[in-house]
Design an enzyme around this catalytic site. Structure first.
Site, PDB file in Angstrom:
ATOM      1  N   HIS A  61      23.988  40.847  47.644  1.00 45.99           N
ATOM      2  CA  HIS A  61      22.920  40.974  46.638  1.00 45.99           C
ATOM      3  C   HIS A  61      22.357  39.621  46.185  1.00 45.99           C
ATOM      4  CE1 HIS A  61      25.737  40.320  43.349  1.00 45.99           C
ATOM      5  NE2 HIS A  61      26.192  41.536  43.274  1.00 45.99           N
ATOM      6  N   HIS A 103      35.306  51.159  39.194  1.00 46.16           N
ATOM      7  CA  HIS A 103      34.021  50.458  39.090  1.00 46.16           C
ATOM      8  C   HIS A 103      33.022  51.183  39.983  1.00 46.16           C
ATOM      9  CE1 HIS A 103      31.096  47.393  38.700  1.00 46.16           C
ATOM     10  NE2 HIS A 103      31.511  46.531  39.584  1.00 46.16           N
ATOM     11  N   GLU A 156      29.928  50.102  40.939  1.00 40.28           N
ATOM     12  CA  GLU A 156      28.890  49.328  41.635  1.00 40.28           C
ATOM     13  C   GLU A 156      28.858  49.726  43.121  1.00 40.28           C
ATOM     14  OE1 GLU A 156      28.809  45.089  40.957  1.00 40.28           O
ATOM     15  OE2 GLU A 156      26.879  44.896  41.976  1.00 40.28           O
ATOM     16  N   ASP A 177      28.989  48.424  45.965  1.00 40.64           N
ATOM     17  CA  ASP A 177      29.935  47.963  46.984  1.00 40.64           C
ATOM     18  C   ASP A 177      31.272  48.689  46.907  1.00 40.64           C
ATOM     19  OD1 ASP A 177      30.003  46.577  44.534  1.00 40.64           O
ATOM     20  OD2 ASP A 177      31.110  44.907  45.376  1.00 40.64           O
ATOM     21  N   HIS A 217      33.166  44.088  35.840  1.00 39.77           N
ATOM     22  CA  HIS A 217      31.949  43.317  35.922  1.00 39.77           C
ATOM     23  C   HIS A 217      30.722  44.107  35.467  1.00 39.77           C
ATOM     24  CE1 HIS A 217      28.664  42.635  39.161  1.00 39.77           C
ATOM     25  NE2 HIS A 217      28.426  41.774  38.230  1.00 39.77           N
ATOM     26  N   ASP A 236      36.853  44.065  40.375  1.00 44.53           N
ATOM     27  CA  ASP A 236      36.222  42.788  40.723  1.00 44.53           C
ATOM     28  C   ASP A 236      37.012  41.559  40.251  1.00 44.53           C
ATOM     29  OD1 ASP A 236      34.027  43.727  42.111  1.00 44.53           O
ATOM     30  OD2 ASP A 236      32.681  43.691  40.388  1.00 44.53           O
ATOM     31  N   TYR A 265      33.581  32.813  42.976  1.00 39.32           N
ATOM     32  CA  TYR A 265      33.414  34.202  42.521  1.00 39.32           C
ATOM     33  C   TYR A 265      33.219  34.246  41.004  1.00 39.32           C
ATOM     34  CZ  TYR A 265      34.155  39.228  42.534  1.00 39.32           C
ATOM     35  OH  TYR A 265      33.980  40.575  42.410  1.00 39.32           O
ATOM     36  N   HIS A 272      38.117  42.828  46.042  1.00 41.34           N
ATOM     37  CA  HIS A 272      37.579  41.931  47.067  1.00 41.34           C
ATOM     38  C   HIS A 272      38.630  40.882  47.423  1.00 41.34           C
ATOM     39  CE1 HIS A 272      33.431  43.341  46.649  1.00 41.34           C
ATOM     40  NE2 HIS A 272      33.521  43.175  45.338  1.00 41.34           N
TER      41      HIS A 272
HETATM   42 FE1  FEO Z   1      30.823  44.555  40.566  1.00 42.06          FE
HETATM   43 FE2  FEO Z   1      32.383  44.271  43.647  1.00 42.06          FE
HETATM   44  O1  FEO Z   1      31.213  44.971  42.359  1.00 42.06           O
END
Ligand code: FEO
Length: 404
Positions: free
Chosen positions: A24, A78, A80, A82, A145, A164, A196, A229
C-alpha cells in the site's frame, strides 16, 4: 510453505509473499509474510487469516494439519485487507466456526462481507475463550494498527498473537528470530523492526506504552510473540518489547539525515558542506535524495535520528513537490522528540524554506531557526555559511539528545 509447528499442537499456517515490493505504497524490499496460526485443541482454532491472493496457499497449509471443516473458532485480531480479505473463503470451508472479534472489528467486517450468516462473538479486553486445554485471553489494542485491532494471549503457553505489532516486513524461509539472526543478522532484524514501527506505528507511541503497561498489569508473561508479519519472537520477545518502549519514549540515534531534493544541484551543493559541518560536530549524518530513495526509507532514517534537515529548492514560490510530499506524509505520522531545520536554493523570490518551517510548526516539532537560503548557486561564502549552519544545527541536536 508447509505448516510449521511453533509449539506443541500449535502451527504457523501462513503464507510468504516473496515478491511484494509495494505494500500500500510502502516499499518492502524484503517482501513480507501473512502469518496465521492453527491451535489444535478440543475446539480447533484458527488465529487470523491472509491476504486474498494467498488464501489457497494457507488452506493448503491448514489441510496439512487438519481439514478446515473441523475448525470451530476463528479469531480475527485485525480486519485490514492483508489479513482478512478471504475470510469468506475460510468461512465457506469452516461452516461451524464462530468468529471472535472486537465490536469495531465486527462493524468493519460487515463493510467487507455479508456477515449475516456467520456466527460472531464480540469480545472485549479480559474476555476469555476456553478451547480445550488452552485458554485464550483477548486484549483490545485500538489503533495498533486499526480501530478494530486486538491481540490474543494463550494462557499457560505465555504466547501472544500480536497481529501487526512487533511484526516486520520480511519474507524468509525461517520462522523464528534465532534462526533468522543465525543466517542473516540481528542488525537486519532490528532494522526491519525500526522500519515497520516508523512507517506503521509512529503515530501511536502513547498507545504502545499504555498497552504494554496493561499487559504487565494483567500479568501476561510473554515467552513468545507471534505477529502477523515476519519472524516469530521465541528467543528475544523481551528485546522487541523493549525496543517498542524505547521508540515510544523517544529513543533515537545521535544522527541527522539530510532529506532533500534538487533541481539544478544548487540545493545539493548546499547539502555537502552542511553534512561536513554536522560530521565535524561529531554527529552522524547522511544524505537522502528523495527522488532516489523510497519514501518509506526516508521515513525510517528520519525516525532513526534525533535531528533532520530538509533541503528544498523553491519551485513556483513553494516547496519542491517531492519534499512537500515527504513533509505531508511525515505530518500524518505525528513524529515527536525530533529537531528540524531547512535550507535550499531559490532563483526568484524564495518560499520553500518558509513553507518547510510552517510544516515543522504544524507538526509541533522543535525547529532550528532561521533556515538558510541561497540565491541561484552557492558561492564560496555561501558554502562556508552552509558549513556553519551544519555545525550549529548539530549542536542543537546534541542538546536535545541529552534529554533522552
Ligand atoms: Fe494493519 Fe498487517 O495490517
Amino acid at each position: 510453505m508447509k505448516a510449521v509447528e511453533i509449539k506443541d499442537g500449535l502451527y504457523w499456517v501462513g503464507a510468504v509473499d516473496w515478491t511484494v515490493r509495494d505494500f500500500h505504497g510502502y516499499e518492502t524490499p524484503h517482501g513480507t509474510t501473512y502469518n496465521n496460526y492453527l491451535l489444535m485443541d478440543d475446539d480447533i482454532t484458527l488465529v487470523d487469516t491472509v491476504k486474498y491472493d494467498f488464501s489457497e496457499e494457507t488452506l493448503r497449509s491448514i489441510r496439512g494439519v487438519v481439514e478446515p471443516s473441523r475448525i470451530k473458532n476463528i479469531v480475527v485480531n485485525h480486519i485490514e485487507n492483508d489479513h482478512a480479505t478471504r475470510l469468506d473463503r475460510i468461512m465457506e470451508l469452516s461452516p461451524d466456526a464462530t468468529i471472535h472479534i472486537t465490536d469495531r472489528g465486527k462493524k468493519g467486517l460487515g463493510r467487507f462481507f455479508d456477515i449475516s450468516r456467520w456466527k460472531m462473538n464480540v469480545v472485549k479486553t479480559g474476555d476469555t475463550l476456553v478451547i480445550g486445554k488452552r485458554t485464550l485471553i483477548f486484549l483490545e489494542t485500538p489503533m495498533l494498527h486499526w480501530p478494530d485491532s486486538m491481540m490474543t494471549y494463550v494462557k499457560d503457553e505465555n504466547l501472544l498473537f500480536s497481529q501487526d505489532a512487533f511484526g516486520q516486513h520480511i519474507a524468509s524461509s525461517f520462522r523464528f528470530d534465532d534462526e533468522y539472526i543465525a543466517c542473516q543478522s540481528m542488525h537486519e532484524l532490528e532494522d526491519s523492526v525500526l522500519d515497520y514501527y516508523a512507517n506503521i506505528l509512529m503515530p501511536f507511541g502513547q498507545i504502545v506504552k499504555s498497552k504494554i503497561a496493561e499487559m504487565q498489569r494483567l500479568g501476561l508473561n510473554i515467552d513468545m510473540i507471534a505477529p502477523d508479519h515476519g519472524i516469530i519472537w521465541r528467543t528475544n520477545p523481551d528485546k522487541v518489547v523493549q525496543s517498542y518502549l524505547d521508540m515510544a519514549n523517544g529513543k533515537a540515534d545521535l544522527s541527522v539525515p539530510i532529506i532533500y531534493d534538487t533541481m539544478w544541484h544548487s540545493t545539493e551543493m548546499m547539502a555537502m558542506p552542511i553534512l561536513q559541518g554536522i560530521k565535524d560536530e561529531g554527529v552522524g549524518c547522511q544524505l537522502i535524495k528523495l527522488r532516489a530513495t523510497p519514501m518509506s526509507v526516508a521515513v525510517k532514517e528520519f525516525w532513526r535520528s534525533r535531528g533532520c534537515l530538509i533541503g528544498s529548492p523553491t519551485l513556483n514560490n513553494m516547496l519542491f513537490p517531492t519534499v512537500a510530499e515527504f513533509l505531508t506524509h511525515l505530518r500524518g505520522l505525528r513524529p515527536k522528540n525530533r529537531i528540524m531545520g531547512a535550507f535550499g536554493s531559490y532563483g526568484w523570490s524564495g518560499g520553500a524554506v518558509k513553507e518547510a518551517y510552517s510544516e515543522f510548526v504544524r507538526m509541533g516539532l522543535e525547529a532550528f531557526e532561521p533556515g538558510l537560503q541561497v540565491l541561484y548557486k552557492p558561492s564560496a561564502d555561501d558554502e562556508r555559511a552552509c558549513y556553519e549552519f551544519g555545525r550549529e544545527f548539530a549542536k542543537k541536536v546534541k542538546e536535545l539528545h541529552q534529554k533522552y
